[in-house]
Write an enzyme that holds these catalytic residues in place. Structure first.
Site, mmCIF file in Angstrom:
data_model
loop_
_atom_site.group_PDB
_atom_site.id
_atom_site.type_symbol
_atom_site.label_atom_id
_atom_site.label_comp_id
_atom_site.label_asym_id
_atom_site.label_seq_id
_atom_site.Cartn_x
_atom_site.Cartn_y
_atom_site.Cartn_z
ATOM 1 N N HIS A 141 -12.488 -6.610 -5.152
ATOM 2 C CA HIS A 141 -12.562 -5.811 -3.929
ATOM 3 C C HIS A 141 -13.294 -4.504 -4.217
ATOM 4 O O HIS A 141 -12.910 -3.736 -5.099
ATOM 5 C CB HIS A 141 -11.146 -5.539 -3.436
ATOM 6 C CG HIS A 141 -11.069 -4.865 -2.108
ATOM 7 N ND1 HIS A 141 -11.133 -3.498 -1.970
ATOM 8 C CD2 HIS A 141 -10.924 -5.363 -0.854
ATOM 9 C CE1 HIS A 141 -11.013 -3.178 -0.685
ATOM 10 N NE2 HIS A 141 -10.900 -4.300 0.012
ATOM 11 N N GLU B 125 -13.987 -8.843 0.768
ATOM 12 C CA GLU B 125 -14.581 -7.502 0.760
ATOM 13 C C GLU B 125 -15.010 -7.097 -0.657
ATOM 14 O O GLU B 125 -14.840 -5.962 -1.082
ATOM 15 C CB GLU B 125 -13.589 -6.473 1.315
ATOM 16 C CG GLU B 125 -13.128 -6.769 2.726
ATOM 17 C CD GLU B 125 -12.190 -5.711 3.275
ATOM 18 O OE1 GLU B 125 -12.373 -5.268 4.423
ATOM 19 O OE2 GLU B 125 -11.253 -5.318 2.548
ATOM 20 N N CYS C 45 -9.881 2.147 8.403
ATOM 21 C CA CYS C 45 -10.003 3.042 7.256
ATOM 22 C C CYS C 45 -11.322 3.805 7.253
ATOM 23 O O CYS C 45 -11.401 4.913 6.715
ATOM 24 C CB CYS C 45 -9.853 2.252 5.961
ATOM 25 S SG CYS C 45 -10.907 0.789 5.870
ATOM 26 N N CYS C 46 -12.373 3.222 7.833
ATOM 27 C CA CYS C 46 -13.700 3.831 7.706
ATOM 28 C C CYS C 46 -13.904 5.087 8.550
ATOM 29 O O CYS C 46 -14.484 6.060 8.063
ATOM 30 C CB CYS C 46 -14.770 2.793 8.015
ATOM 31 S SG CYS C 46 -14.820 1.451 6.794
ATOM 32 N N GLY D 233 -1.300 -2.533 -5.407
ATOM 33 C CA GLY D 233 -2.356 -3.500 -5.163
ATOM 34 C C GLY D 233 -3.679 -2.872 -4.800
ATOM 35 O O GLY D 233 -4.728 -3.485 -4.976
ATOM 36 N N HIS D 234 -3.649 -1.661 -4.278
ATOM 37 C CA HIS D 234 -4.886 -0.959 -3.918
ATOM 38 C C HIS D 234 -4.930 0.373 -4.652
ATOM 39 O O HIS D 234 -4.194 1.299 -4.325
ATOM 40 C CB HIS D 234 -4.961 -0.720 -2.414
ATOM 41 C CG HIS D 234 -6.328 -0.358 -1.918
ATOM 42 N ND1 HIS D 234 -7.107 0.630 -2.502
ATOM 43 C CD2 HIS D 234 -7.066 -0.858 -0.894
ATOM 44 C CE1 HIS D 234 -8.257 0.715 -1.853
ATOM 45 N NE2 HIS D 234 -8.267 -0.174 -0.881
ATOM 46 N N HIS E 46 0.804 -1.236 0.000
ATOM 47 C CA HIS E 46 0.000 0.000 0.000
ATOM 48 C C HIS E 46 0.835 1.284 0.000
ATOM 49 O O HIS E 46 0.329 2.345 0.365
ATOM 50 C CB HIS E 46 -0.935 0.036 1.218
ATOM 51 C CG HIS E 46 -2.078 -0.919 1.157
ATOM 52 N ND1 HIS E 46 -1.910 -2.283 1.241
ATOM 53 C CD2 HIS E 46 -3.419 -0.715 1.043
ATOM 54 C CE1 HIS E 46 -3.098 -2.878 1.184
ATOM 55 N NE2 HIS E 46 -4.028 -1.955 1.059
ATOM 56 N N GLU F 166 -19.235 -2.303 2.813
ATOM 57 C CA GLU F 166 -18.269 -1.523 3.601
ATOM 58 C C GLU F 166 -18.518 -0.018 3.473
ATOM 59 O O GLU F 166 -18.831 0.487 2.390
ATOM 60 C CB GLU F 166 -16.851 -1.855 3.131
ATOM 61 C CG GLU F 166 -15.762 -1.169 3.934
ATOM 62 C CD GLU F 166 -14.370 -1.499 3.437
ATOM 63 O OE1 GLU F 166 -13.441 -0.712 3.710
ATOM 64 O OE2 GLU F 166 -14.208 -2.542 2.761
ATOM 65 N N CYS G 124 -16.429 2.359 3.441
ATOM 66 C CA CYS G 124 -15.511 2.965 2.472
ATOM 67 C C CYS G 124 -15.962 2.729 1.035
ATOM 68 O O CYS G 124 -15.721 3.563 0.159
ATOM 69 C CB CYS G 124 -14.096 2.431 2.666
ATOM 70 S SG CYS G 124 -13.286 3.030 4.178
#
Length: 736
Positions: free
Chosen positions: A270, A322, A421-422, A208-209, A158, A338, A340
């Site tokens: 995801h 997710e 993260c949320c 990856g994200h 990340h 989620e 996010c």
């Protein structure tokens, strides 16, 4: 305090705004609609004003305190002091939470400057800046003695994702009028580093994200630096070619690395990754005039919304990864949905709205904001949902107010998560939420969301549009737009999909035609003119698509823009929602915040040795137990007792009567008292069959006593604020 005074106040506290072009989280160089900046639109009360005040007064400090307490912020101090090796707190990407908090603070300072927050913001920025390497690299988990090398784990590390959130924090500061702020300098050095490492002459890789894409595109818009857009475009085009290493549980689809972005037809893998990538890809398409790529993103949105989105606007039905499920795979009790992902959905829908002006995108923003995203924070702002189920079968356990919680296992809102993260995403969204409410074009102003706010903006030819929106939304359906200065312009109000064909409007008491997706009023406005839009707030029944297997044979209830739920505190003591069925033969009754409905509660036996019933006699017995009266046998041995209610079309409840049965005023219907039994049937007759046989054991165990109560249905976003409870959105119906 007026907004102009607020701007002057921050200038006194910090530095003088440098005259850069301001705007919101997204400011395309070309678009059908122009977003407004924090100097052009201000939420100043009402429902959304309360949430922004809660964010400013509680949520920001809550996030900062937790991250200080558990060492996530001090990671930057350890890097600056050269002692981070072996001493890092938290998972690899906790840096991003500090950056999202900084973004939230920046938007809040741009919205309503405050001396204490300004001081905390500058102190936090200084600690982050001190950890940046000379070449612009900045990360507390990689690249220092005792840590893995830089970019050694692009799949899960990340690093670029964290850079993305750092850059978005800087964009928020620029859009607030402070382009020479320290966070901007830090972010630009980081962006320059990324370009050197991954640009045309660097390594060929992706994160990856996704997140760096949307950030670099917006930084290019905010600074005019073309290299940042070029880098964003490279990241978008590289994805979908199988560059990332996979595992047995996480394949290329999880990373959106299975199909090039422009070739995909639906969002998959995801959910947050997919939505962030789509947002960045649309930004790139917009700035590079790539019609094919833009059309691909619009198609992905369309297919995802029509087949893979929950009634709350939530996205993602798989817990393991997710991720999005297959088309129509939308189980209520296993919804991941989620928080996010909801925020990512708003990001994407807003970009599409700016490009097209189509109200469907604003409709989804409204649904997602009011139902999915606002379900996350507890009413006191000190706990959050990471995931958002649509059905809670058992009462949850209250998490400790002082301990970290597993992100997906919290059955009640938790104060903080190991992957948190949320909460910070909620904070940055609430701080900037007003910037998603209205836009402008060459003709006038468009009002996409309703609340209490003021707009003051200049059109390209110099005309000044100044107006105030007043409403009790989302609980009340009257929206008033008061014009504050004379102007020739068009003022456009969105008519939500659920109100189309039944909304009414007037100008100064004179009726207006309001029969489409929007109400556009073009004329010479005089200060004091008032447009009034009336949206119906009666509760209504909603049925699922017949291919949503998990919800077939059930209904939901909506009131205005709100999805309603049945929650156990609104049932008699000891009753739960798992045996509840809504009786649509009785009218729904509008209440101040929701609705009342006749709900039948079964008291089922738990003594059955086998939870299925097969032959005709057994099916008949189940029907007798459920209805409290005689019933004919279902016929052949189908094993489906519910067939008595009608064909398996997902619309069996149609037999109960019309969808809109609303009793009108909040009178309690026919003298009913909320929660009080209306009728009861017990001691049901035994089915045919010899006592003591397996048949008799099955049917005797299936008999139930039945109670009908007048139950309150309340907004989904507010559920679980009264302690542990059970809840459901989709309600089985009483067979006719």
């Amino acid at each position: 305090m007026s907004h102009d005074l607020a701007l002057s106040r921050e200038a006194d506290l910090e530095s003088t705004p440098d005259g850069v072009t301001r705007g919101g989280p997204v400011a395309p160089t070309r678009s059908r609609l122009r977003p407004l900046g924090p100097d052009e639109i201000v939420i100043d009360g009402g429902f959304w004003g309360e949430r922004q005040s809660l964010n400013a007064d509680v949520i920001l400090a809550h996030c900062e305190t937790w991250m200080e307490r558990i060492g996530w912020i001090s990671n930057f101090d350890k890097v600056a002091d050269g002692v981070i090796g072996g001493n890092h707190a938290g998972i690899e990407f906790v840096d991003s939470e500090i950056y999202k908090l900084l973004e939230a603070m920046a938007w809040e300072l741009g919205r309503k400057p405050e001396a204490g927050l300004g001081a905390r913001y500058r102190a936090l920025v200084a600690r982050v800046a001190a950890a940046q390497d000379d070449d612009g690299y900045l990360n507390t988990s990689f690249g220092h003695p005792g840590q893995p090398p830089r970019y050694s784990n692009l799949e899960w590390g990340h690093e670029l994702y964290c850079f993305g959130h750092l850059i978005q924090a800087a964009v928020a500061r620029i859009r607030g009028g402070y382009s020479d702020d320290e966070i901007v300098r830090v972010a630009r050095r980081a962006a320059d580093h990324v370009y050197r490492e991954f640009g045309p002459d660097g390594r060929i890789g992706i994160c990856g994200h996704p997140e760096i894409e949307v950030a670099l595109a917006e930084l290019s818009r905010a600074t005019g630096e073309a290299r940042y857009l070029e880098m964003a475009q490279l990241f978008v085009e590289r994805r979908g070619n199988g560059m990332l290493a996979t595992t047995i549980l996480f394949g290329h689809e999880y990373f959106q690395d299975d199909v090039p972005v422009r070739d995909a037809t639906v969002l998959r893998g995801h959910a947050v990754r997919a939505l962030y990538l789509a947002s960045g890809a649309l930004d790139v398409a917009t700035e590079t005039h790539d019609r094919q790529l833009a059309d691909a993103i619009a198609l992905q949105w369309k297919n995802t919304v029509s087949r893979r989105t929950y009634i709350t606007g939530g996205m993602g039905s798989h817990h393991q990864d997710e991720a999005f499920g297959d088309d129509y795979e939308l189980p209520a009790d296993r919804a991941y949905s989620e928080t996010c992902a909801g925020i990512g959905s708003v990001m994407l829908s807003w970009r599409l709205l700016l490009q097209t002006g189509e109200s469907a995108y604003a409709d989804l923003i409204e649904r997602t904001l009011l139902n999915n995203i606002l379900a996350s924070p507890r009413e006191d702002g000190r706990a959050f949902y990471y995931t958002n189920t649509l059905q809670q079968r058992t009462e949850g356990a209250e998490p400790s107010e002082d301990e970290l919680s597993e992100r997906a296992e919290a059955s009640l809102r938790a104060p903080w998560f190991e992957v948190s993260c949320c909460p910070t995403n909620v904070a940055r969204t609430l701080a900037s939420v007003g910037l998603y409410f209205a836009t402008a074009d060459v003709d006038g102003v468009q009002l996409h969301q309703f609340g209490d706010y003021s707009v003051k903006t200049e059109l390209p030819d110099g005309r000044l549009v100044s107006l105030r929106v007043e409403s009790g939304y989302p609980f009340h359906g009257t929206v008033r737009v008061r014009v504050l200065a004379d102007v020739d312009a068009t003022i456009t109000l969105r008519i939500p999909r659920w109100a189309q064909g039944v909304a009414t409007a007037s100008l100064g008491g004179t009726p207006l035609v309001a029969d489409g997706t929007e109400l556009a009023v073009s004329r010479h406005f005089t200060a004091g003119d008032c447009i009034e839009l009336l949206l119906p707030m009666e509760p209504r029944v909603v049925r699922p698509h017949p291919r949503i297997d998990a919800a077939r044979g059930t209904v939901a209830v909506e009131r205005g823009p709100l999805v309603l739920v049945l929650e156990s505190p609104d049932l008699p003591a000891g009753a739960g929602t798992e045996t509840a069925e809504i009786d649509l033969s009785r009218p729904l009754v509008q209440t101040a915040r929701g609705a009342r409905a006749a709900v039948r509660l079964r008291v089922d036996s738990d003594d059955a040795p086998w939870p299925y019933f097969g032959d005709a006699a057994q099916t008949a017995a189940v029907a007798v137990a459920d209805t409290g009266g005689a019933a004919d046998a279902a016929g052949p041995d189908t094993g489906v007792a519910a067939d008595l209610a009608g064909p398996d079309t997902g619309a069996a409840a149609d037999l109960a009567g019309p969808d809109t049965g609303v009793a009108g005023a909040d009178t309690g219907g026919a003298g009913h008292v909320a929660g009080a039994p209306l009728s009861e049937a017990a001691g049901l007759p035994s089915p045919s069959g010899a006592a003591g046989t397996p048949h008799a054991a099955h049917t005797m165990a299936s008999q139930a006593s039945v109670t009908i109560v007048d139950a309150e249905l309340t907004p989904y976003f507010a559920w679980a604020n009264r302690g542990p409870s059970t809840m459901r959105v989709w309600l089985p119906t009483v067979p006719s």
